[in-house]
Design an enzyme around this catalytic site. Structure first.
Site, PDB file in Angstrom:
ATOM      1  N   ASN A 103     -41.163  14.395  17.302  1.00 59.55           N
ATOM      2  CA  ASN A 103     -40.246  13.580  16.497  1.00 59.55           C
ATOM      3  C   ASN A 103     -39.203  14.534  15.941  1.00 59.55           C
ATOM      4  OD1 ASN A 103     -38.938  11.817  14.849  1.00 59.55           O
ATOM      5  ND2 ASN A 103     -40.573  11.624  13.346  1.00 59.55           N
ATOM      6  N   GLU A 124     -22.939  -6.166  -1.153  1.00 59.49           N
ATOM      7  CA  GLU A 124     -24.370  -6.111  -0.816  1.00 59.49           C
ATOM      8  C   GLU A 124     -24.819  -7.417  -0.175  1.00 59.49           C
ATOM      9  OE1 GLU A 124     -26.430  -3.966  -0.335  1.00 59.49           O
ATOM     10  OE2 GLU A 124     -28.357  -5.000  -0.366  1.00 59.49           O
ATOM     11  N   GLU A 134     -26.743  -7.616   8.540  1.00 60.93           N
ATOM     12  CA  GLU A 134     -27.690  -6.689   9.204  1.00 60.93           C
ATOM     13  C   GLU A 134     -28.947  -7.386   9.704  1.00 60.93           C
ATOM     14  OE1 GLU A 134     -29.576  -3.578   6.922  1.00 60.93           O
ATOM     15  OE2 GLU A 134     -29.439  -4.724   5.093  1.00 60.93           O
ATOM     16  N   CYS A 163     -39.126   8.481  15.216  1.00 59.04           N
ATOM     17  CA  CYS A 163     -40.189   8.241  16.178  1.00 59.04           C
ATOM     18  C   CYS A 163     -41.507   8.216  15.411  1.00 59.04           C
ATOM     19  CB  CYS A 163     -40.233   9.365  17.209  1.00 59.04           C
ATOM     20  SG  CYS A 163     -38.684   9.594  18.065  1.00 59.04           S
ATOM     21  N   LYS A 185     -35.209   2.023   9.688  1.00 62.10           N
ATOM     22  CA  LYS A 185     -35.386   1.867   8.251  1.00 62.10           C
ATOM     23  C   LYS A 185     -34.692   3.004   7.508  1.00 62.10           C
ATOM     24  CE  LYS A 185     -36.564   0.539   4.258  1.00 62.10           C
ATOM     25  NZ  LYS A 185     -35.732  -0.509   3.632  1.00 62.10           N
ATOM     26  N   ARG A 227     -41.119   1.161  12.231  1.00 64.12           N
ATOM     27  CA  ARG A 227     -40.113   2.230  12.236  1.00 64.12           C
ATOM     28  C   ARG A 227     -39.075   1.997  13.328  1.00 64.12           C
ATOM     29  NH1 ARG A 227     -42.459   7.067   9.994  1.00 64.12           N
ATOM     30  NH2 ARG A 227     -41.422   8.417  11.481  1.00 64.12           N
ATOM     31  N   LYS A 263     -26.531  -7.633   3.563  1.00 67.95           N
ATOM     32  CA  LYS A 263     -27.823  -8.293   3.817  1.00 67.95           C
ATOM     33  C   LYS A 263     -27.691  -9.285   4.957  1.00 67.95           C
ATOM     34  CE  LYS A 263     -30.226  -6.167   2.421  1.00 67.95           C
ATOM     35  NZ  LYS A 263     -29.545  -4.992   2.025  1.00 67.95           N
TER      36      LYS A 263
HETATM   37  C1  AGP Z   1     -29.753  -1.592   3.669  1.00 68.63           C
HETATM   38  O1  AGP Z   1     -30.321  -2.887   3.775  1.00 68.63           O
HETATM   39  C2  AGP Z   1     -29.853  -0.815   4.956  1.00 68.63           C
HETATM   40  N1  AGP Z   1     -31.162  -0.763   5.453  1.00 68.63           N
HETATM   41  C3  AGP Z   1     -29.173   0.530   4.865  1.00 68.63           C
HETATM   42  O2  AGP Z   1     -27.815   0.300   4.537  1.00 68.63           O
HETATM   43  C4  AGP Z   1     -29.744   1.510   3.828  1.00 68.63           C
HETATM   44  O3  AGP Z   1     -29.495   1.054   2.520  1.00 68.63           O
HETATM   45  C5  AGP Z   1     -29.027   2.850   4.016  1.00 68.63           C
HETATM   46  O4  AGP Z   1     -29.316   3.319   5.307  1.00 68.63           O
HETATM   47  C6  AGP Z   1     -29.426   3.897   2.979  1.00 68.63           C
HETATM   48  O5  AGP Z   1     -30.788   4.180   3.107  1.00 68.63           O
HETATM   49  P1  AGP Z   1     -31.487   5.050   1.944  1.00 68.63           P
HETATM   50  O6  AGP Z   1     -31.368   4.257   0.675  1.00 68.63           O
HETATM   51  O7  AGP Z   1     -32.896   5.217   2.405  1.00 68.63           O
HETATM   52  O8  AGP Z   1     -30.746   6.343   1.842  1.00 68.63           O
END
Ligand code: AGP
Length: 661
Positions: free
Chosen positions: A154, A534, A541, A56, A656, A81, A538
């Site tokens: 939060n 990977e 997601e 939040c 994020k 966020r 990409k």
């Molecule tokens: C990757 O594009 C995603 N946003 C997600 O898989 C991310 O890598 C994962 O949540 C790990 O996050 P972190 O590296 O902040 O731990």
């Protein structure tokens, strides 16, 4: 009043926003990393309490400006966020006025339009729902029975049910389904003339994670902030003070900040700030200056943060090469104890999530092939619950861009609780994972705001490569001459990536051709098997197309049944030690009518012969191929998502930093 220091890019926890702190600050961090002696046999593992935190956003203000505009603009700076509701509470004519609703901040503007808040003090909130549906009444801020106390929260109050029952027995009336609403009612219950005293009593009753900002018509000359696990930062202005979850909401008002630590409370008025612990004991903290400009947290000329961050990769790699290679020296292992660990531990266990896990998989190839250290990798969410048998000669490496991923943080705690030493590879300094590890290596990637991780991924791999090379050199596996050659090739990496970025127009055209596909298959072998994983992540997601990454050599064990002309197959096969094997796999796919998009080494005619589309990358050594092969895949995912009209920076259902289990 301020520490004058050589600026070092440091990142705020959980928000990927950087500000400049002293190298002294960084040194404190490293000094704090004590090295515990390892020894003894296998250990069984106990599970630590779950770490639960949310994304939040909170903005609090007290000063002379129009509090609603400061709060609303501040909340907009926190939009990346992710959220589903927004609200604010402010003082007008000595009374508390609350406006909140499910939806976007722009909907809140219409609710606030025309209102005057002459108290110049208030708090705003963007909610990411956990307890309680997404609706107006569950939006924050929440108030007490008499609407004299408003709280933005939060985090998660784990014991909210018992607190709510207790308060209802005392006659408190609840309106929402949220855990957060117990907080204003507790403060009300304890209030007997002093807001801070009531809050000191309240925080002792709360279990879980909470960043709180409290505004009250009972004491309209102040705002009170509380931090336990979820971030909260104080902005120190002239004749005004702010509280926020993140730097961006503060930056246009002041560059002097104090990040609160767990267990700290701040009382702010227009001209003062006072920090105390949960016992009420004063804590002295000096503000730090952020040498940060607004454009660094803006998209600049780019349409999306993700595209900006894809294009920032050469400079991020350059920054790390300059930071960690000084002349002939690699400096990653300048800490004696960390060097001892890497030279003596027989096994490395990497635990991470998502893209960071994929970087860890590349790290496995690098650490085993170059540094000759047995390396295992597991998802943090698996690692923390499957009771891994870890002997004390194992070094745990946690990889996390945000440094706040709950599963990865739990993996760090699990390791520490069982006497294992932890090295973390992190972007956001002072984040929970950074603070709780024995050692931290920073990837200096700058704020990564797009939900899809790009520049952090290549920076993480570079750090793992530098670590592998430095260990190999220290162990004598690399001659000085070979070490010199490795350094020289590394210095060319940023320009190699700049060259591959120039493929973007062609990649965009290919995106146009495949944007309607409903499935994609990504295949790679050896050190580029993680590249396939990977690339698939990409695409899926941000475009919401189902995409699967798979080991090319495994195709004949099942997935080859999927091959048909409607299934685009992305094949990553630059020249490596498994090139011929992978080429055979590609021919198997092509002969069954698969539509192949290849990543290949320049002038590779064989790959061209069996590919419908080919993206060439320069001839580079095998160890660099994951860093370069991923670039076209990042751009392909980006352009397909844009062409499909997806919200590239804030994909649906994603945050994020995944700070909840
Ligand atoms: C990757 O594009 C995603 N946003 C997600 O898989 C991310 O890598 C994962 O949540 C790990 O996050 P972190 O590296 O902040 O731990």
């Amino acid at each position: 009043m301020y520490n004058e220091f050589q600026p070092t890019l440091i990142f705020d926890f959980g928000s990927q926003i950087a500000y400049n702190f002293s190298t002294a600050g960084v040194a404190e961090l490293e000094d704090a990393a004590d090295s515990k002696s390892a020894g003894g046999n296998s250990v069984r593992v106990r599970l630590p309490p779950p770490a639960l935190k949310l994304m939040c956003g909170i903005v609090g203000y007290i000063g002379n400006k129009d509090v609603d505009s400061v709060i609303l603009v501040g909340l907009e700076k926190l939009e990346y966020r992710g959220y589903d509701s927004a609200g604010l509470a402010a003082i007008h004519n000595g009374r508390l006025v609350v406006r909140k609703k499910a939806g976007r901040i722009k909907d809140l503007y219409s609710l606030v339009n025309g209102l005057v808040f002459n108290g110049h003090v208030g708090v705003g909130h963007t909610r990411w729902a956990t307890h309680g549906r997404v609706n107006d009444i569950n939006a924050h801020p929440h108030t007490d029975c008499k609407d004299q106390i408003a709280v933005a929260h939060n985090g998660i109050i784990e014991n909210f049910k018992e607190l709510r029952e207790e308060l209802e027995r005392e006659g408190h009336k609840f309106l929402s389904e949220t855990d957060s609403e117990v907080i204003p009612h507790l403060i009300e219950e304890y209030y007997s003339g002093s807001l801070i005293d009531a809050i000191l009593k309240t925080v002792k009753r709360l279990k879980g994670s909470f960043a709180l900002v409290v505004v009250s018509s009972l004491e309209p000359d102040k705002l009170i902030g509380v931090r336990m696990e979820s971030p909260l930062i104080v902005g120190i202005g002239k004749g005004e003070m702010l509280l926020s979850s993140d730097i961006p909401a503060i930056l246009s008002h002041t560059k002097d900040v104090i990040p609160l630590e767990n267990g700290e409370i701040v009382i702010i008025t227009k001209d003062s700030h006072k920090i105390v612990d949960f016992e009420g004991n004063p804590i002295e903290k000096s503000p730090r200056r952020i040498e940060w400009t607004e454009d660094m947290i803006s998209k600049g000329d780019y349409p999306h943060f993700m595209l900006k961050e894809i294009h920032e990769q050469p400079e991020v790699l350059e920054r790390n090469l300059k930071t960690y290679i000084r002349g002939d020296e690699f400096t990653l292992l300048k800490d004696f104890n960390l060097r001892r660990l890497l030279l003596t531990k027989e096994r490395i266990f990497i635990q991470a999530s998502g893209t960071s896990l994929h970087a860890g998989l590349v790290g496995k190839y690098l650490l085993e092939k170059i540094a000759k250290i047995q390396t295992d990798v597991d998802y943090s969410s698996e690692f923390r619950y499957r009771e891994p048998v870890l002997s004390k000669d194992t070094l745990i490496i946690a990889i996390s861009q945000s440094g706040e991923t709950a599963d990865t943080l739990a993996g760090v705690r699990l390791a520490k609780e069982n006497g294992l030493e932890v090295l973390s590879i992190v972007n956001v300094k002072e984040s929970s994972i950074a603070r709780e590890s024995d050692y931290v290596i920073y990837i200096n990637a700058g704020p990564e705001i797009g939900v899809a991780s790009t520049k952090a991924y290549t920076a993480q791999i570079l750090i793992l490569l530098l670590l592998s090379l430095e260990v190999a050199s220290l162990k004598g596996y690399l001659s000085d001459e070979d070490f010199r050659k490795e350094r020289e090739e590394l210095q060319q990496l940023p320009d190699i990536i700049r060259k591959v970025l120039k493929l973007e127009p062609k990649i965009k055209k290919v995106g146009q051709k495949y944007k309607e596909a409903s499935n994609f298959l990504f295949l790679g072998r050896g050190i580029n098997f993680p590249t396939a994983l990977e690339g698939a992540l990409k695409l899926k997601e941000i475009s919401y197309i189902h995409a699967m990454g798979y080991a090319a050599g495994e195709m004949k064990h099942g997935p080859i049944a999927l091959i048909d002309p409607d299934l685009p197959v992305v094949f990553i096969n630059p020249k490596t030690s498994v090139y011929e094997k992978a080429l055979n796999n590609l021919i198997e796919v092509s002969s069954r009518g698969g539509k192949i998009i290849s990543i290949a080494t320049e002038n590779d005619k064989k790959m061209a012969e069996f590919s419908d589309t080919i993206f060439y990358i320069p001839e580079i050594s095998e160890k660099l191929t994951p860093l370069v092969s991923i670039i076209p895949l990042q751009l392909l995912a980006y352009h397909i998502a844009v062409l499909r009209g997806c919200d590239v920076d804030k994909p649906r259902n994603l945050a994020k930093s995944v700070t909840v289990e």
